[in-house]
Design an enzyme around this catalytic site. Structure first.
Site, PDB file in Angstrom:
ATOM      1  N   GLY A 131      10.000  -7.590 -15.672  1.00 39.47           N
ATOM      2  CA  GLY A 131      10.014  -6.806 -14.428  1.00 39.47           C
ATOM      3  C   GLY A 131      10.105  -7.787 -13.255  1.00 39.47           C
ATOM      4  N   GLY A 182      10.937  -6.890  -9.527  1.00 36.31           N
ATOM      5  CA  GLY A 182      10.118  -5.882  -8.841  1.00 36.31           C
ATOM      6  C   GLY A 182       9.239  -6.480  -7.754  1.00 36.31           C
ATOM      7  N   LYS A 210      -2.956  -2.500 -13.934  1.00 38.59           N
ATOM      8  CA  LYS A 210      -3.074  -1.072 -13.707  1.00 38.59           C
ATOM      9  C   LYS A 210      -1.816  -0.500 -13.046  1.00 38.59           C
ATOM     10  CE  LYS A 210      -3.912   0.022  -9.506  1.00 38.59           C
ATOM     11  NZ  LYS A 210      -3.595  -0.678  -8.285  1.00 38.59           N
ATOM     12  N   TYR A 257      -8.712  -7.558  -8.179  1.00 33.75           N
ATOM     13  CA  TYR A 257      -9.893  -7.737  -7.329  1.00 33.75           C
ATOM     14  C   TYR A 257     -10.920  -8.650  -8.001  1.00 33.75           C
ATOM     15  CZ  TYR A 257      -8.703  -5.219  -3.197  1.00 33.75           C
ATOM     16  OH  TYR A 257      -8.118  -4.887  -2.009  1.00 33.75           O
ATOM     17  N   LYS A 280     -10.705 -12.190  -6.829  1.00 31.15           N
ATOM     18  CA  LYS A 280     -10.948 -12.535  -5.411  1.00 31.15           C
ATOM     19  C   LYS A 280     -12.244 -13.346  -5.310  1.00 31.15           C
ATOM     20  CE  LYS A 280      -8.328  -8.770  -3.419  1.00 31.15           C
ATOM     21  NZ  LYS A 280      -7.373  -9.172  -2.413  1.00 31.15           N
ATOM     22  N   GLU A 331      -7.106   0.077   4.461  1.00 32.80           N
ATOM     23  CA  GLU A 331      -5.877  -0.618   4.885  1.00 32.80           C
ATOM     24  C   GLU A 331      -5.351   0.113   6.103  1.00 32.80           C
ATOM     25  OE1 GLU A 331      -3.886  -2.504   0.819  1.00 32.80           O
ATOM     26  OE2 GLU A 331      -3.078  -0.649   1.623  1.00 32.80           O
ATOM     27  N   ASP A 391      -5.460   4.745  -7.649  1.00 33.11           N
ATOM     28  CA  ASP A 391      -4.839   3.481  -7.233  1.00 33.11           C
ATOM     29  C   ASP A 391      -5.889   2.422  -6.916  1.00 33.11           C
ATOM     30  OD1 ASP A 391      -2.656   1.800  -6.458  1.00 33.11           O
ATOM     31  OD2 ASP A 391      -3.130   2.215  -4.356  1.00 33.11           O
ATOM     32  N   HIS A 451     -10.480  -0.954  -8.587  1.00 34.06           N
ATOM     33  CA  HIS A 451     -11.011  -2.046  -7.759  1.00 34.06           C
ATOM     34  C   HIS A 451     -12.458  -1.767  -7.321  1.00 34.06           C
ATOM     35  CE1 HIS A 451      -6.962  -3.306  -7.921  1.00 34.06           C
ATOM     36  NE2 HIS A 451      -6.516  -2.753  -6.814  1.00 34.06           N
ATOM     37  N   LEU A 478     -26.758 -11.446   6.392  1.00 35.66           N
ATOM     38  CA  LEU A 478     -27.958 -10.647   6.189  1.00 35.66           C
ATOM     39  C   LEU A 478     -28.495 -10.234   7.562  1.00 35.66           C
ATOM     40  CD1 LEU A 478     -30.081  -9.545   4.202  1.00 35.66           C
ATOM     41  CD2 LEU A 478     -31.312 -11.701   4.480  1.00 35.66           C
TER      42      LEU A 478
HETATM   43  C1  BG6 Z   1      -3.198  -2.577  -5.340  1.00 34.82           C
HETATM   44  C2  BG6 Z   1      -2.940  -1.175  -4.904  1.00 34.82           C
HETATM   45  O1  BG6 Z   1      -3.827  -2.591  -6.592  1.00 34.82           O
HETATM   46  O2  BG6 Z   1      -4.030  -3.224  -4.395  1.00 34.82           O
HETATM   47  C3  BG6 Z   1      -2.348  -1.132  -3.505  1.00 34.82           C
HETATM   48  O3  BG6 Z   1      -2.027  -0.584  -5.813  1.00 34.82           O
HETATM   49  C4  BG6 Z   1      -3.195  -1.935  -2.550  1.00 34.82           C
HETATM   50  O4  BG6 Z   1      -2.219   0.201  -3.064  1.00 34.82           O
HETATM   51  C5  BG6 Z   1      -3.450  -3.312  -3.112  1.00 34.82           C
HETATM   52  O5  BG6 Z   1      -2.501  -2.021  -1.320  1.00 34.82           O
HETATM   53  C6  BG6 Z   1      -4.400  -4.102  -2.234  1.00 34.82           C
HETATM   54  O6  BG6 Z   1      -4.521  -5.393  -2.723  1.00 34.82           O
HETATM   55  P1  BG6 Z   1      -4.985  -6.573  -1.768  1.00 34.82           P
HETATM   56  O7  BG6 Z   1      -5.163  -7.722  -2.671  1.00 34.82           O
HETATM   57  O8  BG6 Z   1      -3.896  -6.744  -0.756  1.00 34.82           O
HETATM   58  O9  BG6 Z   1      -6.256  -6.110  -1.130  1.00 34.82           O
END
Ligand code: BG6
Length: 495
Positions: A11, A14, A152, A183, A186, A220, A239, A244, A386
Site C-alpha cells: 500500500g 497511500g 487499525k 499512540y 508516543k 483536532e 477511529d 487510542h 501538577l
Molecule cells: C489516526 C486517526 O489513527 O490518528 C486519525 O485515524 C487521526 O483520524 C490520527 O487524525 C491522529 O494521529 P496523530 O498522531 O496526528 O495525533
C-alpha cells in the site's frame, strides 16, 4: 543491528505510507538505527517506475535537525535503497512474482522481512491469504524471520474483529503479528508506565479515595481533511476512542505488572479492559461538525465523499466505569472530536482536595475549589504538570493555585522526540512486543464499545450539530455533570 533486512510497505502509494511510514523509515535510516544491509520495498497496485516512486517519496522526507548537506546525502542514499513492485493486493500469483523480485533485491540471500500492511481494511483478509498461499508470508518465527505489521481499524465491532482475527490466525503465528496503535509509540504515552510505577509514592494515591475523576481528551482542529471515504465508514468512536483513548486508559487504570515483559504488561491491560462496564447509548454524547459563519472549513456533510445524509459522529464523549476495587465509583470521561477549538491530547487526573485548614485565608479561589490535578499532555508540547495550592510570595498570607511544571521543550531543549512510528518500527525489528496490542486486548476493547455502537446504528438519529471551530456539543456538560464533573473551562478545552 547487523543482519540483512527488507522492509516492505504494502500500500506504498497511500496516505499512511507517504505521510508517516517512509518519513519514519528515513528518520531511522538517517540516524543509523537500521542495519547497514537494509532496503525498502514499496508494493502497490499503481503502475510506477522505481524512479517515479522515489520521486514521490522524496517529497515527504524531512530532515528536521539533521544538517542540510548531510541530509541530502542521506536522502539520496535512502532513495537508492527504495524499490517498487507493482502487485494486486489479493493476487497470490502477484505475490509469487514479488517474492522473486525481493530475493533478487536481497542479492539472492533471504533477509529478515518486515511486511507493513498499509492497505484499506477491507483488503486485510484477502491480502494476507494471498500472501500466505504464495509463500510471500511464510508461517512461523524461524530465522530469517518474516513479521507482519497491521494497523487499525481492526474490524468495526466485536463480530467483524473476530472474523479478522480468524483470518490472521489462519495464516500467521501470534509471534509474527504486530498490531499497531501508534499512540503507544508516543513519548508521553510510553511515559505513563514510568510515571506510575517508577515513582512509588503515586501508588497509594492512584485510586478511588484520592482521585475524583479522570479526563482523557483528544481533539483536532481540522475536519476529516481528505479522508472522508474512510472516516465516514468508521466515525470517531471507532477511529480514535475505541483504540487510542482506550489504550491510554488501560495504561492509567491497570494494576502494576509483575515485570516489564510484554505479556506481563499486556495481561494487566487486558484485565482492566475486561473490568470496564460496556457502554450504553446513554453513556455517550455524539456530535457532527457543521459549517459556521466566517469559518474557512466546511461542515462534515459538505466534505467531499461524505453522503449528504451521513449520521457518522465526528465527536463523542463517553463516561467509562472501571469496576475494580481501585476505581469503583471513579468516572473516566473520554472526549474526542474533529473540527474543534483546540488540537491536543491529554490526560487529567483530578485528585480530591478536602483541605479546610486555610478556609479563612485570602486566596484567588477557595482551596476546596482547586483540584490537585496531574496533567499529562501527550501533544502538542509534551508536558507534565501538577496543580497545587501555594502561598503567594510576599508579606501576609495569601494563597494561590499554581503548577509544578515539567515542559519538555524547556527541560530537554536538545533532545529530539522521535515520531511514534519510528519507535514502533524499531521495536518490530527488535522483536519487542510491549507496545503492540494483543488480540485479547482488542476483543476486550470491542466488548466495551459494541453495545453502544449497535444502539446508535439501530436508532439512526443524527448526531448533535456543533459549529466547526467550537468546543463541541453543549450536551457534554450535562453528561459530565451527571457524574459529578463540573469543570466547564476544562471541558471546553482550556489550557
Ligand atoms: C489516526 C486517526 O489513527 O490518528 C486519525 O485515524 C487521526 O483520524 C490520527 O487524525 C491522529 O494521529 P496523530 O498522531 O496526528 O495525533
Amino acid at each position: 543491528m547487523s543482519t540483512s533486512l527488507t522492509i516492505i510497505v504494502v500500500g506504498a502509494t497511500g496516505d499512511l505510507a507517504r505521510r508517516k511510514l517512509f518519513p519514519a523509515l528515513f528518520a531511522c535510516f538517517a540516524r543509523g538505527h537500521l542495519p547497514a544491509d537494509v532496503r525498502f520495498v514499496g508494493l502497490a497496485r499503481t503502475a510506477l517506475t522505481a524512479e517515479a516512486f522515489r520521486q514521490k517519496l522524496a517529497e515527504g522526507l524531512r530532515c528536521e535537525e539533521i544538517e542540510a548537506g548531510s541530509c541530502s546525502l542521506q536522502a539520496g542514499e535512502f532513495l537508492q535503497r527504495c524499490h517498487y513492485i507493482r502487485c494486486e493486493y489479493e493476487d497470490a500469483a502477484g505475490y509469487t512474482a514479488a517474492a522473486a523480485q525481493l530475493l533478487h533485491a536481497e542479492g539472492g540471500h533471504r533477509a529478515n522481512r518486515l511486511i507493513y500492511l498499509a492497505v484499506p481494511p477491507f483488503v486485510f483478509g484477502g491480502a494476507v491469504r494471498a500472501m500466505a498461499t504464495s509463500g510471500f508470508l511464510p508461517r512461523g518465527a524461524a530465522t530469517p524471520w518474516t513479521r507482519l505489521v497491521i494497523e487499525k481499524p481492526f474490524g468495526r465491532d466485536r463480530a467483524s474483529y473476530a472474523e479478522l482475527a480468524a483470518a490472521l490466525a489462519a495464516v500467521c503465528d501470534e509471534e509474527q503479528l504486530f498490531r499497531i496503535d501508534h499512540y503507544l509509540g508516543k513519548e508521553m504515552v510510553q511515559n505513563l508506565l514510568v510515571l506510575r510505577f517508577a515513582n512509588s509514592f503515586f501508588e497509594p494515591v492512584w485510586q478511588r479515595t484520592c482521585i475524583s475523576h479522570v479526563h482523557i481528551a483528544w481533539s483536532e482542529k481540522q475536519g476529516v481533511a481528505g479522508r472522508a471515504g474512510y472516516f465516514d465508514q468508521y466515525g470517531i468512536l471507532r477511529d480514535v476512542m475505541q483504540n487510542h483513548l482506550m489504550q491510554m486508559l488501560s495504561l492509567i487504570a491497570m494494576e502494576p505488572p509483575a515485570s516489564l515483559a510484554a505479556d506481563a504488561i499486556r495481561d494487566q491491560k487486558v484485565a482492566v479492559l475486561r473490568a470496564i462496564v460496556p457502554l450504553e447509548r446513554d453513556d455517550l454524547v455524539v456530535g457532527q461538525y457543521v459549517a459556521a459563519t466566517g469559518a474557512a472549513q466546511r461542515g462534515y456533510l459538505q466534505e467531499e465523499g461524505v453522503p449528504v445524509s451521513s449520521i457518522t459522529p465526528t465527536y463523542a464523549a463517553a463516561v467509562v466505569r472501571v469496576a475494580t476495587p481501585r476505581w469503583q465509583g471513579v468516572p473516566f470521561l473520554l472526549t474526542a472530536g474533529k473540527g474543534l477549538c483546540t488540537a491536543r491530547t491529554e490526560v487529567r487526573i483530578h485528585f480530591r482536595n478536602d483541605a479546610t485548614l486555610f478556609d479563612g485565608v485570602t486566596a484567588d479561589i477557595p482551596c476546596h475549589a482547586v483540584t490537585n490535578e496531574l496533567l499529562i499532555r501527550v501533544q502538542p508540547a509534551e508536558k507534565l504538570a501538577l496543580r497545587i495550592i501555594s502561598k503567594v510570595p510576599g508579606v501576609g498570607m495569601q494563597l494561590g493555585s499554581t503548577e509544578l511544571d515539567l515542559s519538555y521543550r524547556e527541560k530537554y531543549p536538545t533532545q529530539r522526540i522521535a515520531d511514534a512510528y519510528e519507535n514502533l518500527l524499531l521495536d518490530v525489528i527488535r522483536g519487542d512486543r510491549s507496545l503492540f496490542i494483543r488480540s485479547d486486548e482488542l476483543a476486550a476493547a470491542w466488548d466495551i464499545f459494541t453495545p453502544a455502537l449497535q444502539q446508535l446504528a439501530a436508532q439512526q438519529q443524527p448526531p448533535l450539530p456543533y459549529a466547526i471551530g467550537s468546543c463541541g456539543p453543549a450536551a457534554l456538560h450535562a453528561l459530565a455533570a451527571t457524574h459529578g464533573i463540573f469543570d466547564t473551562a476544562e471541558l471546553e478545552g482550556a489550557p
